[in-house]
Design a protein around this motif. Structure first.
Motif, PDB file in Angstrom:
ATOM      1  N   ALA A 188       1.003  -1.421   0.188  1.00  0.00           N
ATOM      2  CA  ALA A 188       0.177  -0.122   0.026  1.00  0.00           C
ATOM      3  C   ALA A 188       0.883   1.646   0.130  1.00  0.00           C
ATOM      4  N   ASN A 189       1.817   1.106   0.667  1.00  0.00           N
ATOM      5  CA  ASN A 189       3.009   1.900   0.706  1.00  0.00           C
ATOM      6  C   ASN A 189       3.147   2.957  -0.569  1.00  0.00           C
ATOM      7  N   GLU A 190       4.063   1.421  -1.160  1.00  0.00           N
ATOM      8  CA  GLU A 190       4.566   1.494  -2.447  1.00  0.00           C
ATOM      9  C   GLU A 190       3.306   2.916  -3.575  1.00  0.00           C
ATOM     10  N   CYS A 191       2.543   1.820  -3.749  1.00  0.00           N
ATOM     11  CA  CYS A 191       1.404   2.074  -4.528  1.00  0.00           C
ATOM     12  C   CYS A 191       0.898   3.466  -4.451  1.00  0.00           C
ATOM     13  N   GLY A 192       0.852   3.986  -3.475  1.00  0.00           N
ATOM     14  CA  GLY A 192       0.240   5.395  -3.000  1.00  0.00           C
ATOM     15  C   GLY A 192       1.877   6.451  -3.494  1.00  0.00           C
ATOM     16  N   ARG A 193       2.583   5.944  -3.586  1.00  0.00           N
ATOM     17  CA  ARG A 193       3.931   6.605  -3.822  1.00  0.00           C
ATOM     18  C   ARG A 193       3.785   6.485  -5.419  1.00  0.00           C
ATOM     19  N   VAL A 194       4.036   5.199  -6.545  1.00  0.00           N
ATOM     20  CA  VAL A 194       3.278   5.600  -7.856  1.00  0.00           C
ATOM     21  C   VAL A 194       2.234   6.421  -7.788  1.00  0.00           C
ATOM     22  N   ARG A 195       1.165   6.476  -7.166  1.00  0.00           N
ATOM     23  CA  ARG A 195       0.090   7.088  -7.730  1.00  0.00           C
ATOM     24  C   ARG A 195       0.716   8.850  -7.435  1.00  0.00           C
ATOM     25  N   ALA A 196       1.465   9.043  -6.501  1.00  0.00           N
ATOM     26  CA  ALA A 196       1.741  10.417  -6.145  1.00  0.00           C
ATOM     27  C   ALA A 196       3.008  10.781  -7.295  1.00  0.00           C
ATOM     28  N   ALA A 197       3.518  10.206  -7.397  1.00  0.00           N
ATOM     29  CA  ALA A 197       4.461  10.350  -9.069  1.00  0.00           C
ATOM     30  C   ALA A 197       4.422  11.633  -9.953  1.00  0.00           C
ATOM     31  N   GLN A 198       5.031  12.421  -9.818  1.00  0.00           N
ATOM     32  CA  GLN A 198       5.020  13.464 -11.177  1.00  0.00           C
ATOM     33  C   GLN A 198       4.935  13.096 -12.372  1.00  0.00           C
ATOM     34  N   PRO A 199       5.186  13.999 -13.852  1.00  0.00           N
ATOM     35  CA  PRO A 199       5.249  13.077 -14.917  1.00  0.00           C
ATOM     36  C   PRO A 199       6.568  12.975 -15.336  1.00  0.00           C
ATOM     37  N   GLU A 200       7.236  13.380 -14.774  1.00  0.00           N
ATOM     38  CA  GLU A 200       9.144  13.501 -15.071  1.00  0.00           C
ATOM     39  C   GLU A 200       9.903  12.633 -13.704  1.00  0.00           C
ATOM     40  N   GLN A 201       8.493  11.535 -12.692  1.00  0.00           N
ATOM     41  CA  GLN A 201       9.551  10.690 -12.110  1.00  0.00           C
ATOM     42  C   GLN A 201       8.701   9.207 -12.000  1.00  0.00           C
ATOM     43  N   HIS A 202       8.360   9.167 -13.068  1.00  0.00           N
ATOM     44  CA  HIS A 202       7.254   8.594 -13.080  1.00  0.00           C
ATOM     45  C   HIS A 202       7.928   6.665 -13.156  1.00  0.00           C
ATOM     46  N   ASN A 203       9.030   7.135 -14.359  1.00  0.00           N
ATOM     47  CA  ASN A 203       9.211   5.748 -14.705  1.00  0.00           C
ATOM     48  C   ASN A 203      10.711   5.500 -13.501  1.00  0.00           C
ATOM     49  N   ALA A 204      11.538   6.826 -12.791  1.00  0.00           N
ATOM     50  CA  ALA A 204      12.283   5.947 -11.218  1.00  0.00           C
ATOM     51  C   ALA A 204      11.226   5.780 -10.270  1.00  0.00           C
ATOM     52  N   VAL A 205      10.249   6.191 -10.262  1.00  0.00           N
ATOM     53  CA  VAL A 205       9.273   5.817  -9.263  1.00  0.00           C
ATOM     54  C   VAL A 205       8.995   5.146  -9.162  1.00  0.00           C
ATOM     55  N   LEU A 206       7.998   4.307 -10.529  1.00  0.00           N
ATOM     56  CA  LEU A 206       7.516   3.274 -10.319  1.00  0.00           C
ATOM     57  C   LEU A 206       8.429   1.594 -10.485  1.00  0.00           C
ATOM     58  N   SER A 207       9.971   2.500 -10.930  1.00  0.00           N
ATOM     59  CA  SER A 207      10.779   1.131 -11.368  1.00  0.00           C
ATOM     60  C   SER A 207      11.480   1.517  -9.667  1.00  0.00           C
ATOM     61  N   SER A 208      11.821   1.799  -8.081  1.00  0.00           N
ATOM     62  CA  SER A 208      11.776   1.530  -7.297  1.00  0.00           C
ATOM     63  C   SER A 208      11.125   1.015  -6.851  1.00  0.00           C
ATOM     64  N   ALA A 209       9.707   1.271  -6.750  1.00  0.00           N
ATOM     65  CA  ALA A 209       8.788   0.757  -6.011  1.00  0.00           C
ATOM     66  C   ALA A 209       9.054  -1.087  -6.493  1.00  0.00           C
ATOM     67  N   ALA A 210       8.877  -1.067  -7.263  1.00  0.00           N
ATOM     68  CA  ALA A 210       8.866  -2.240  -8.146  1.00  0.00           C
ATOM     69  C   ALA A 210      10.183  -2.874  -7.290  1.00  0.00           C
ATOM     70  N   TYR A 211      11.611  -2.812  -7.302  1.00  0.00           N
ATOM     71  CA  TYR A 211      11.906  -3.185  -7.058  1.00  0.00           C
ATOM     72  C   TYR A 211      12.043  -3.252  -4.799  1.00  0.00           C
ATOM     73  N   THR A 212      11.243  -2.243  -4.808  1.00  0.00           N
ATOM     74  CA  THR A 212      11.234  -2.463  -2.887  1.00  0.00           C
ATOM     75  C   THR A 212      10.430  -3.633  -3.057  1.00  0.00           C
ATOM     76  N   ILE A 213       9.015  -3.294  -3.679  1.00  0.00           N
ATOM     77  CA  ILE A 213       8.546  -4.565  -3.295  1.00  0.00           C
ATOM     78  C   ILE A 213       8.801  -5.620  -3.877  1.00  0.00           C
ATOM     79  N   GLY A 214      10.031  -5.960  -4.971  1.00  0.00           N
ATOM     80  CA  GLY A 214      10.238  -7.622  -5.464  1.00  0.00           C
ATOM     81  C   GLY A 214      11.035  -7.577  -4.316  1.00  0.00           C
ATOM     82  N   ARG A 215      11.719  -7.194  -3.951  1.00  0.00           N
ATOM     83  CA  ARG A 215      12.642  -7.529  -2.565  1.00  0.00           C
ATOM     84  C   ARG A 215      11.582  -8.924  -1.262  1.00  0.00           C
ATOM     85  N   LYS A 216      10.428  -7.597  -0.826  1.00  0.00           N
ATOM     86  CA  LYS A 216       9.467  -8.832  -0.331  1.00  0.00           C
ATOM     87  C   LYS A 216       8.880  -9.687  -0.856  1.00  0.00           C
TER      88      LYS A 216
END
Length: 309
Positions: free
Chosen positions: A224-252
């Motif tokens: 839920a935390n990472e999905c919230g971060r993805v939803r709040a990502a600004q256009p210039e941060q889309h790729n970086a935020v989504l990639s980071s969130a997916a990696y963080t969740i991937g570890r879990k």
């Protein structure tokens, strides 16, 4: 000045004196706002009260009733409470931002309490005009905990040294800060002390030690935390935020704390807003970034404390 008439005309004066009576250090905020009176450090003239250095609101805050009464006799100031000098740690639970779905900060804090195996005791509580909650706790004796933003979990900040809260009785255009539980503040739970004081790992590859808990509990909060971060990502941060969130969740996911299919579906859904005419994102690219991040994270799973002996 007639004190009775002054109190009737300016109830904020009584709220300021009430806070001081609780032993809390107060300072004035501009009427109707959350902004401290005075000048910012960047514009400090270095004269007057600042002759020996800029006087921050935290330094200016006081429990002196004569000083407070004189200040609030001048104007209906809102009340700032300097948390550090007051011996307080206030947990600030926010609401999701406009257009954002998901749990509130208060929900996330309750889940985190369950995940950490620690209590979230009832304490002095103030509700904010936006629907948020300020939970007041006593700082551990001799501690100097910092103020933090999003460190405990998403939509949860802390106000301690270096910070302040808007006190009860204060009013802005959005509404009032209402006292909803007037019991004396209780001591900050140990698990929250640890969460606030802990330093982040110096290297992303270092094993993160997670308490042994039910995967559905810890996993739901993390996802839920990472999905919230993805939803709040600004256009210039889309790729970086989504990639980071997916990696963080991937570890879990790699540690068995979150189901892969659930994680993938939730992350892709959270990123749906990225597909707009003003952005190059596509559904296919979103899925590719999520799959790559989950796979990379799964190769570096978090470690369970029960397994780290």
């Amino acid at each position: 000045m007639d004190t009775a008439n002054s109190s009737a005309a300016n109830p904020l004066r009584e709220w300021a004196l009430y806070a001081a009576g609780m032993g809390w250090h107060v300072f004035p905020l501009r009427p109707g706002t959350k902004i401290p009176t005075g000048h910012a450090e960047a514009r400090c003239p270095g004269t007057g009260r600042c002759a020996d250095g800029h006087q921050t609101p935290e330094k200016r805050a006081t429990t002196d009733t004569a000083v407070i009464g004189d200040a609030w006799d001048r104007a209906p100031f809102n009340i700032g409470i300097a948390t550090g000098p007051s011996g307080l740690v206030v947990i600030d639970c926010d609401m999701p931002k406009d257009g954002e779905d998901g749990p509130t900060g208060a929900n996330r804090l309750e889940w985190l309490a369950g995940e950490c195996g620690g209590p979230l005791p009832d304490t002095y509580t103030v509700t904010t005009p936006s629907g948020g909650i300020h939970r007041y706790y006593l700082a551990p004796p001799g501690s100097r905990l910092p103020s933090t933003k999003g460190k405990v979990c998403r939509l949860v900040d802390t106000r301690a040294w270096g910070g302040y809260v808007v006190g009860p009785g204060s009013v802005t255009e959005q509404g009032a800060y209402d006292l909803t539980d007037d019991r004396d503040p209780v001591e900050l739970p140990g698990w929250l002390v640890q969460a606030i004081a802990e330093s982040p790992s110096p290297a992303i590859s270092a094993p993160v030690q997670i308490r042994s808990v039910a995967p559905s509990t810890y996993g739901s909060v993390a996802l839920a935390n990472e999905c919230g971060r993805v939803r709040a990502a600004q256009p210039e941060q889309h790729n970086a935020v989504l990639s980071s969130a997916a990696y963080t969740i991937g570890r879990k996911v790699g540690a068995g704390l979150i189901d892969h299919a659930t994680a993938r579906a939730d992350l892709i859904t959270a990123a749906a807003h990225m597909v707009t005419a003003s952005c190059d994102c596509t559904d296919r690219e979103i899925a590719r970034v999520v799959d790559a991040g989950l796979a990379a994270g799964a190769r570096n799973p978090v470690a369970h404390r029960k397994d780290a002996a």
